[in-house]
Design a protein around this motif. Structure first.
Motif, PDB file in Angstrom:
ATOM      1  N   ARG A 133       0.863  -1.178   0.000  1.00 52.96           N
ATOM      2  CA  ARG A 133       0.000   0.000   0.000  1.00 52.96           C
ATOM      3  C   ARG A 133       0.899   1.228   0.000  1.00 52.96           C
ATOM      4  N   TYR A 134       0.399   2.311  -0.589  1.00 63.17           N
ATOM      5  CA  TYR A 134       1.229   3.507  -0.662  1.00 63.17           C
ATOM      6  C   TYR A 134       0.378   4.768  -0.495  1.00 63.17           C
ATOM      7  N   GLU A 135       1.062   5.828  -0.134  1.00 57.93           N
ATOM      8  CA  GLU A 135       0.500   7.170  -0.126  1.00 57.93           C
ATOM      9  C   GLU A 135       1.504   8.097  -0.779  1.00 57.93           C
ATOM     10  N   ARG A 136       0.992   9.094  -1.516  1.00 59.16           N
ATOM     11  CA  ARG A 136       1.869  10.022  -2.203  1.00 59.16           C
ATOM     12  C   ARG A 136       1.783  11.408  -1.570  1.00 59.16           C
ATOM     13  N   LEU A 137       2.803  12.185  -1.793  1.00 52.24           N
ATOM     14  CA  LEU A 137       2.803  13.571  -1.342  1.00 52.24           C
ATOM     15  C   LEU A 137       1.580  14.258  -1.933  1.00 52.24           C
ATOM     16  N   PRO A 138       0.690  14.820  -1.120  1.00 56.33           N
ATOM     17  CA  PRO A 138      -0.602  15.287  -1.628  1.00 56.33           C
ATOM     18  C   PRO A 138      -0.534  16.472  -2.585  1.00 56.33           C
ATOM     19  N   ASP A 144       9.131  22.852   2.464  1.00 58.06           N
ATOM     20  CA  ASP A 144       9.393  22.436   3.824  1.00 58.06           C
ATOM     21  C   ASP A 144       9.081  20.946   3.957  1.00 58.06           C
ATOM     22  N   TRP A 145       9.662  20.293   4.949  1.00 61.83           N
ATOM     23  CA  TRP A 145       9.447  18.868   5.144  1.00 61.83           C
ATOM     24  C   TRP A 145       7.994  18.567   5.459  1.00 61.83           C
ATOM     25  N   GLN A 146       7.441  17.531   4.809  1.00 61.08           N
ATOM     26  CA  GLN A 146       6.058  17.130   5.045  1.00 61.08           C
ATOM     27  C   GLN A 146       6.001  15.617   5.239  1.00 61.08           C
ATOM     28  N   LEU A 147       5.233  15.184   6.256  1.00 59.21           N
ATOM     29  CA  LEU A 147       5.129  13.765   6.574  1.00 59.21           C
ATOM     30  C   LEU A 147       4.143  13.073   5.643  1.00 59.21           C
ATOM     31  N   VAL A 148       4.567  11.927   5.075  1.00 57.16           N
ATOM     32  CA  VAL A 148       3.689  11.067   4.283  1.00 57.16           C
ATOM     33  C   VAL A 148       3.629   9.723   4.994  1.00 57.16           C
ATOM     34  N   GLU A 149       2.428   9.247   5.273  1.00 55.12           N
ATOM     35  CA  GLU A 149       2.253   8.051   6.094  1.00 55.12           C
ATOM     36  C   GLU A 149       1.244   7.109   5.459  1.00 55.12           C
ATOM     37  N   VAL A 150       1.475   5.802   5.597  1.00 54.48           N
ATOM     38  CA  VAL A 150       0.572   4.802   5.053  1.00 54.48           C
ATOM     39  C   VAL A 150       0.534   3.607   6.002  1.00 54.48           C
ATOM     40  N   ALA A 162       8.993  -4.423   4.530  1.00 55.68           N
ATOM     41  CA  ALA A 162       9.913  -3.295   4.406  1.00 55.68           C
ATOM     42  C   ALA A 162       9.118  -2.065   4.028  1.00 55.68           C
ATOM     43  N   MET A 163       9.711  -0.898   4.251  1.00 56.61           N
ATOM     44  CA  MET A 163       9.115   0.333   3.758  1.00 56.61           C
ATOM     45  C   MET A 163      10.016   0.892   2.673  1.00 56.61           C
ATOM     46  N   ALA A 164       9.451   1.746   1.830  1.00 58.58           N
ATOM     47  CA  ALA A 164      10.218   2.274   0.709  1.00 58.58           C
ATOM     48  C   ALA A 164       9.757   3.681   0.365  1.00 58.58           C
ATOM     49  N   VAL A 165      10.691   4.437  -0.184  1.00 58.58           N
ATOM     50  CA  VAL A 165      10.389   5.743  -0.778  1.00 58.58           C
ATOM     51  C   VAL A 165      10.465   5.556  -2.285  1.00 58.58           C
ATOM     52  N   TYR A 166       9.433   6.036  -2.995  1.00 64.09           N
ATOM     53  CA  TYR A 166       9.291   5.706  -4.403  1.00 64.09           C
ATOM     54  C   TYR A 166       9.224   6.960  -5.266  1.00 64.09           C
ATOM     55  N   ALA A 167       9.992   6.923  -6.363  1.00 61.00           N
ATOM     56  CA  ALA A 167       9.916   7.943  -7.397  1.00 61.00           C
ATOM     57  C   ALA A 167       9.248   7.317  -8.608  1.00 61.00           C
ATOM     58  N   TYR A 168       8.145   7.880  -9.044  1.00 62.05           N
ATOM     59  CA  TYR A 168       7.329   7.269 -10.093  1.00 62.05           C
ATOM     60  C   TYR A 168       7.857   7.635 -11.482  1.00 62.05           C
ATOM     61  N   SER A 169       7.782   6.672 -12.406  1.00 61.25           N
ATOM     62  CA  SER A 169       8.101   6.977 -13.794  1.00 61.25           C
ATOM     63  C   SER A 169       7.039   7.918 -14.343  1.00 61.25           C
ATOM     64  N   GLY A 170       7.455   8.808 -15.198  1.00 56.00           N
ATOM     65  CA  GLY A 170       6.542   9.806 -15.744  1.00 56.00           C
ATOM     66  C   GLY A 170       6.311  10.980 -14.825  1.00 56.00           C
ATOM     67  N   ASP A 171       7.007  11.008 -13.691  1.00 57.32           N
ATOM     68  CA  ASP A 171       6.799  12.056 -12.679  1.00 57.32           C
ATOM     69  C   ASP A 171       8.162  12.667 -12.360  1.00 57.32           C
ATOM     70  N   VAL A 172       8.625  13.589 -13.183  1.00 54.00           N
ATOM     71  CA  VAL A 172       9.979  14.098 -13.069  1.00 54.00           C
ATOM     72  C   VAL A 172      10.080  15.196 -12.024  1.00 54.00           C
ATOM     73  N   GLY A 173      11.296  15.354 -11.494  1.00 52.02           N
ATOM     74  CA  GLY A 173      11.561  16.380 -10.492  1.00 52.02           C
ATOM     75  C   GLY A 173      12.584  15.889  -9.492  1.00 52.02           C
ATOM     76  N   VAL A 174      13.097  16.812  -8.689  1.00 50.39           N
ATOM     77  CA  VAL A 174      14.057  16.494  -7.642  1.00 50.39           C
ATOM     78  C   VAL A 174      13.346  16.572  -6.295  1.00 50.39           C
ATOM     79  N   PHE A 175      13.537  15.551  -5.445  1.00 50.86           N
ATOM     80  CA  PHE A 175      12.936  15.615  -4.114  1.00 50.86           C
ATOM     81  C   PHE A 175      13.859  14.966  -3.097  1.00 50.86           C
ATOM     82  N   ASP A 176      13.658  15.325  -1.814  1.00 54.87           N
ATOM     83  CA  ASP A 176      14.457  14.812  -0.712  1.00 54.87           C
ATOM     84  C   ASP A 176      13.596  13.959   0.208  1.00 54.87           C
TER      85      ASP A 176
END
Length: 369
Positions: A133-138, A144-150, A162-176
């Motif tokens: 299951r996943y949740e994305r940055l709304p 500023d830092w924002q919490l994403v929780e699932v 395990a938990m993971a941080v995911y960068a989606y294909s087709g969704d370009v940009g730089v994030f931390d």
């Protein structure tokens, strides 16, 4: 001299695993127990990894920076500059508690319009993801830092999580990303998927005597509970035992096989002395300590017009030539060693017919027929 292993019964083994599981701290997980080993990416000693206890896959670039994260010095930055690629940075998998409610979270920020996500992933006994299951940055950008929780409940077949941080294909940009977390509330004891849990009471014993057991499968394990688990040995790079630099060796050398015969340790491996299948050779090196290997000068086959080499077989059978020592009583002396090797060609000139594996015999591991 290596001491002989003591006989171990299945009942003793089951009791040992049960005690280990009882003493393990993970046997009483609560929502306050952090399951991510390196949640803020502060540790980064492992070679070839973004940070210790985190794994990435082929995709966009991820780097660890240490110029000030949300709570410490370090954080990770995803450079999602290719719409055809994505990336998943996943924490080290830990035993799952079927029926437990897992909560995964991470703090994210971006000045772009990309919307990265946080995943909780469940895997079965064979490492196949069976639920997630996943949740994305709304909304983006969020500088500023924002919490994403699932949160998600572990299915009955869950073996690891395990938990993971995911960068989606087709969704370009730089994030931390920083301060990842994974916790669990409730659930059954981990280690049960695919294996019967350890239960008290009388057990039917399987006598193994003094035989050494490697536990590569679950045949001798009655059951497990808590965090007791089978962990296979991971070889560590050490000294070089043999440099493959002869004209008949090189980058095609493979299919290494070791045979112990008394004080000798024989190392067989593939080489290439000419073009095609007919040019494949099986080479032999010998050691007395398993560390220092020397080529055995066999003189059996000519390579580049000279017999000065360590080749014991030449032809397609050398492709995956795999010898072993036949220790059965009554084995003829000239067949103490046996081997199987590839025999896929139908060539009368090479002496092979049909397809499949060819069978070989030898009195000393050097001269084969």
């Amino acid at each position: 001299m290596t001491p002989s292993p003591r006989p171990v019964s299945l009942q003793q083994l089951a009791a040992t695993l049960a005690v280990a599981a009882f003493l393990a701290p993970e046997s009483a997980q609560s929502a306050e127990s952090e399951l991510v080993a390196n949640p803020s990416f502060e540790s980064a000693d492992a070679e070839g990894m973004v940070a210790d206890d985190w794994s990435s896959r082929e995709g966009i670039r991820v780097e660890r920076l240490a110029d000030g994260g949300r709570s410490g010095a370090a954080y990770v930055r995803f450079h999602d500059d290719d719409p055809a690629k994505g990336q998943m940075l996943e924490s080290r998998r830990v035993p799952a508690r079927p029926g437990g409610v897992y909560t995964a979270s991470a703090w994210l920020r971006t000045a772009d319009k990309c919307r990265p996500g946080v995943y909780v992933n469940f895997y079965d006994l064979h490492g196949v993801r069976v639920a997630h299951r996943y949740e994305r940055l709304p909304a983006c950008p969020v500088e500023d830092w924002q919490l994403v929780e699932v949160a998600e409940t572990a299915p009955p077949e869950a073996w690891e999580v395990a938990m993971a941080v995911y960068a989606y294909s087709g969704d370009v940009g730089v994030f931390d990303a920083d301060d990842a977390s994974l916790t669990v509330e409730g659930g059954d004891e981990p280690g049960g998927a695919g294996l019967t849990r350890a239960e008290p009471g009388g057990k039917e014993l399987y006598e193994i005597g003094g035989r050494r057991e490697w536990f590569v499968d679950d045949f001798l394990v009655d059951g497990t509970s808590g965090s007791a688990r089978r962990h296979l040995h991971h070889p560590q790079p050490q000294e070089t035992v043999l440099t493959l630099d002869q004209p008949w060796e090189g980058d095609t050398s493979a299919y290494f096989a070791l045979v112990e015969d008394g004080e000798r340790i024989l190392l067989y491996y593939r080489g290439q002395a000419g073009p095609g299948s007919a040019g494949q050779v099986c080479c032999l090196a010998e050691s007395r300590d398993g560390i220092r290997f020397e080529r055995v000068p066999t003189g059996l086959f000519e390579i580049e017009g000279a017999p000065d080499n360590n080749v014991v077989w030449k032809g397609v059978g050398a492709h995956n030539f795999t010898p072993f020592l036949d220790t059965r009583p009554g084995v003829p002396e000239d067949e103490r060693f046996k081997a199987v090797g590839y025999s896929h060609r139908s060539s009368e000139a090479e002496g092979y017919r049909g397809r499949g594996l060819g069978v070989f015999g030898s009195p000393d591991g050097i001269r084969w027929r």
